[in-house]
Design a protein around this motif. Structure first.
Motif, short mmCIF file in Angstrom:
data_model
loop_
_atom_site.label_atom_id
_atom_site.label_comp_id
_atom_site.label_asym_id
_atom_site.label_seq_id
_atom_site.Cartn_x
_atom_site.Cartn_y
_atom_site.Cartn_z
N MET A 1 0.81 -1.22 0.00
CA MET A 1 0.00 0.00 0.00
C MET A 1 0.85 1.28 0.00
N ILE A 2 2.16 1.13 -0.11
CA ILE A 2 3.09 2.26 -0.15
C ILE A 2 3.84 2.22 -1.47
N ALA A 3 4.00 3.40 -2.07
CA ALA A 3 4.78 3.52 -3.31
C ALA A 3 5.59 4.80 -3.24
N TRP A 4 6.73 4.79 -3.89
CA TRP A 4 7.48 6.03 -4.00
C TRP A 4 7.82 6.26 -5.45
N THR A 5 7.78 7.54 -5.80
CA THR A 5 8.06 7.95 -7.16
C THR A 5 9.23 8.92 -7.15
N VAL A 6 10.06 8.81 -8.15
CA VAL A 6 11.19 9.72 -8.33
C VAL A 6 11.14 10.17 -9.78
N VAL A 7 11.19 11.49 -9.98
CA VAL A 7 11.11 12.00 -11.35
C VAL A 7 11.73 13.39 -11.41
N PRO A 8 12.49 13.67 -12.47
CA PRO A 8 12.95 15.05 -12.65
C PRO A 8 11.77 15.90 -13.14
N MET A 9 11.78 17.17 -12.77
CA MET A 9 10.72 18.09 -13.19
C MET A 9 11.34 19.38 -13.69
N HIS A 10 10.55 20.11 -14.45
CA HIS A 10 10.97 21.43 -14.92
C HIS A 10 9.91 22.43 -14.49
N LEU A 11 10.37 23.54 -13.91
CA LEU A 11 9.47 24.60 -13.47
C LEU A 11 9.76 25.87 -14.26
N MET A 12 8.68 26.45 -14.81
CA MET A 12 8.76 27.76 -15.43
C MET A 12 7.82 28.66 -14.65
N GLU A 13 8.35 29.78 -14.17
CA GLU A 13 7.53 30.72 -13.41
C GLU A 13 7.72 32.12 -13.96
N LYS A 14 6.61 32.76 -14.26
CA LYS A 14 6.62 34.18 -14.62
C LYS A 14 6.09 34.93 -13.41
N SER A 15 6.92 35.81 -12.89
CA SER A 15 6.48 36.57 -11.71
C SER A 15 5.62 37.74 -12.15
N LYS A 16 4.93 38.33 -11.20
CA LYS A 16 4.05 39.46 -11.49
C LYS A 16 4.84 40.69 -11.92
N ASN A 17 6.15 40.72 -11.60
CA ASN A 17 6.98 41.85 -12.04
C ASN A 17 7.60 41.61 -13.42
N GLY A 18 7.23 40.50 -14.09
CA GLY A 18 7.65 40.25 -15.45
C GLY A 18 8.87 39.35 -15.59
N LYS A 19 9.52 39.00 -14.50
CA LYS A 19 10.71 38.15 -14.57
C LYS A 19 10.30 36.68 -14.78
N THR A 20 11.00 36.01 -15.70
CA THR A 20 10.75 34.59 -15.94
C THR A 20 11.91 33.78 -15.38
N THR A 21 11.57 32.78 -14.59
CA THR A 21 12.57 31.89 -14.01
C THR A 21 12.27 30.47 -14.47
N GLU A 22 13.32 29.77 -14.88
CA GLU A 22 13.17 28.36 -15.25
C GLU A 22 14.21 27.58 -14.46
N MET A 23 13.78 26.43 -13.96
CA MET A 23 14.72 25.58 -13.23
C MET A 23 14.33 24.12 -13.32
N ASP A 24 15.36 23.30 -13.29
CA ASP A 24 15.15 21.86 -13.23
C ASP A 24 15.12 21.46 -11.77
N LEU A 25 14.23 20.55 -11.44
CA LEU A 25 14.02 20.12 -10.06
C LEU A 25 14.09 18.61 -9.96
N ARG A 26 14.31 18.15 -8.74
CA ARG A 26 14.22 16.72 -8.44
C ARG A 26 13.01 16.53 -7.54
N TYR A 27 12.22 15.53 -7.84
CA TYR A 27 11.01 15.30 -7.05
C TYR A 27 10.94 13.85 -6.60
N THR A 28 10.65 13.69 -5.31
CA THR A 28 10.38 12.36 -4.74
C THR A 28 9.05 12.45 -4.01
N GLY A 29 8.15 11.53 -4.31
CA GLY A 29 6.86 11.48 -3.63
C GLY A 29 6.67 10.12 -2.98
#
Length: 174
Positions: free
Chosen positions: A123-151
């Motif tokens: 009944m337990i599982a774990w997932t590991v996956v790389p992710m990519h985040l793109m965020e545009k802030s309200k001040n107009g700056k765009t940030t992109e970063m690669d992330l590591r995710y474990t669930g």
């Protein structure tokens, strides 16, 4: 004498035949188990691919309410994020991520990579996956970063819910 030798040979042949049947039954059971395990793995991979993609789409809405359906609400759970270090319980996680990240963004897009790894033990599982985040802030700056995710997921009733997750960014290279 010849008759008793014939019975002995016949008896010996019967033992070997019985042993062959037992060995074939064991091999058949093992093949069935391996096949069932492979089928379960394929099912788990498809299930969690769908969950992870839906999870990313929910976070991409820009609100912490949308991904809430993926999380267990137990107060003692801990969730690690890129900042701050940890949140304790869903409410703190929800409010913290909303304030620290989502309120300042005009657009967010979270995408899971193709290299999803799923491991399940009952009944337990774990997932590991790389992710990519793109965020545009309200001040107009765009940030992109690669992330590591474990669930860490727990099956509760018919649904899988996150009981812990850990999101991190690789340290900047020099």
């Amino acid at each position: 004498m010849i008759a008793s030798m014939g019975r002995a040979v016949h008896s010996q042949a019967e033992r070997w035949r019985w042993l062959l049947y037992v060995v074939l039954a064991i091999v058949g059971a093992l093949l069935t188990f391996v096949g069932a395990r492979a089928q379960q793995k394929a099912t788990d991979d498809a299930t969690f691919r769908k969950l992870i993609d839906s999870f990313c789409m929910a976070w991409s809405t820009g609100t912490a309410e949308a991904p809430g359906k993926f999380y267990a609400k137990d107060s003692g759970l801990v969730f690690y994020d890129v900042a701050p270090f940890a949140y304790h319980g869903w409410k703190e996680f929800h409010d913290g991520v909303q304030k620290e990240f989502l309120d300042n963004a005009s657009e967010i897009k979270l995408t899971a990579g193709k290299d999803l790894r799923v491991t399940r033990r009952g009944m337990i599982a774990w997932t590991v996956v790389p992710m990519h985040l793109m965020e545009k802030s309200k001040n107009g700056k765009t940030t992109e970063m690669d992330l590591r995710y474990t669930g860490i997921w727990e099956k509760r009733g018919p649904s899988w819910v996150l009981v812990h997750d850990h999101l991190s960014a690789p340290a900047a290279e020099n």
